[in-house]
Design an enzyme around this catalytic site. Structure first.
Site, PDB file in Angstrom:
ATOM      1  CB  SER A  54       6.532  -6.526   4.612  1.00  0.00           C
ATOM      2  OG  SER A  54       7.852  -6.381   4.137  1.00  0.00           O
ATOM      3  CB  THR A  55       7.900 -10.349   1.980  1.00  0.00           C
ATOM      4  OG1 THR A  55       8.992  -9.628   2.532  1.00  0.00           O
ATOM      5  CG2 THR A  55       8.361 -11.219   0.827  1.00  0.00           C
ATOM      6  CG  HIS A 106       7.658  -2.821   4.657  1.00  0.00           C
ATOM      7  ND1 HIS A 106       7.929  -3.910   5.452  1.00  0.00           N
ATOM      8  CD2 HIS A 106       7.149  -1.874   5.491  1.00  0.00           C
ATOM      9  CE1 HIS A 106       7.607  -3.638   6.705  1.00  0.00           C
ATOM     10  NE2 HIS A 106       7.129  -2.417   6.753  1.00  0.00           N
TER      11      HIS A 106
END
Length: 348
Positions: A162-163, A188
């Site tokens: 994700s991040t 994501h």
């Protein structure tokens, strides 16, 4: 202490919206709202913000140039505010390469429910950015795996992030040889951005990287990226694995969800799969990695020092889902060493 936030955007309306969102959140404090890079530079020097929200398209000096200069002079966590276009996606990926922590789409105006959801998400991203780790760029290095010693379809690699994941994924798969086992990736990212991201990875890697379409036979030398609005799953089809797209609801708050991908690998590939969980906010992928581990898969988590956000891997490690915890620069060789030690055959 509240997190000090500087908003930078040439649109007076967007500055107002973002300023209102920041002002309403008790954990944040607005130190300024700049209409261009010149004003932003002065405000950065004066207020030393903890996080900056930064528009990409600005007059005089665009957001990318401002970001590049600032990250050298005064590194600061940045959340980019991007347009949902192909051009916007390409610029956003460049911003992440330059050191931005995360990005958000421009807010959609006129829908109260949508704006409330947007506000909650950007507050979450600002808070995460404030606790992020900067300064771990992609390493220029050689891998000992010029090629794999086998070519076969029975081994699979699943990577979730994700991040901070766009750069971490790139760092890992850039070092995969062209006959590496089939790799499935869930990052994501919204629709449209995944198309651009897959093309960017494909231009940099020995393996072929493509956005998943569904129905593909999983082949060595290919990586399949989940599209931004679908889950990806693996299923067994005779002697082969095939990829399917799932348009179901969000899982663990995300679509695509890393948990959905990992759970399908656990069910259909088991000990023939390797699971890799990289940097990211939240816990998506942790339970799925644990499931893979319990079904005999070798599993890896990125370590805290090299994560932009040590969220998803931290939860997986705490759950006992990681066979190994490795720094980012050691992961590609560790994954390939593991696959070679598994002694795959030569069936195609």
């Amino acid at each position: 202490m509240p997190i000090k936030v500087l908003v930078v955007d040439d649109s007076a309306l967007i500055r107002h919206i973002l300023s209102e969102i920041v002002t309403r959140e008790p954990a944040l404090t607005l130190v300024g709202a700049a209409p261009d890079a010149y004003v932003a530079k002065r405000m950065v020097q004066e207020f030393k913000p903890d996080v900056i929200t930064l528009d990409i398209e600005m007059p005089k000096v665009d957001g990318l140039r401002f970001l590049e200069v600032m990250m050298k002079a005064m590194p600061t966590p940045v959340v980019m505010i991007s347009t949902l276009t192909e051009r916007g996606a390409d610029a956003t990926l460049r911003a992440l390469e330059l050191g931005a922590v995360d990005f958000m789409a421009k807010p959609k105006l006129g829908v109260a429910e949508g704006m409330a959801e947007y506000a909650a998400l950007i507050v979450e991203k600002i808070k995460a950015a404030a606790n992020s780790t900067l300064g771990h760029p992609t390493q220029t290095r050689c891998t000992k795996h010029a090629s794999m010693r086998y070519t076969g379809t029975e081994k699979l690699i699943g990577i979730g992030a994700s991040t901070g994941g766009t750069e971490a994924i790139k760092d890992v798969i850039m070092h995969f040889p062209r006959n590496a086992p089939a790799t499935i990736i869930s990052q994501h990212m919204p629709p449209g951005f995944t198309t651009t991201y897959a093309k960017r990875l494909d231009s940099l890697c020995e393996i072929t990287v493509k956005e998943a379409q569904g129905g593909e036979r999983l082949l060595p030398g290919f990586a399949y990226l989940a599209p931004g609005n679908k889950h990806v799953k693996v299923e067994r089809s005779g002697a082969d694995y095939r990829l399917i797209l799932d348009d179901g609801p969000k899982v663990s708050g995300h679509k695509p969800s890393v948990d959905v991908m990992f759970n399908s690998l656990a069910e259909h590939a088991g000990a023939n799969a390797v699971g890799v969980l990289l940097t990211g906010m939240g816990r998506d992928g942790a339970a799925g990695l644990k499931q893979m581990h319990s079904r005999g898969s070798i599993t890896f988590c990125q370590d805290e020092k090299t994560c932009v956000i040590f969220g998803m891997p931290k939860v997986a490690i705490e759950m006992g889902g990681a066979s190994y915890v490795k720094p980012l620069e050691a992961l590609s060789d560790a994954i390939l060493d593991t696959l070679e030690s598994m002694g795959a055959g030569t069936r195609l």
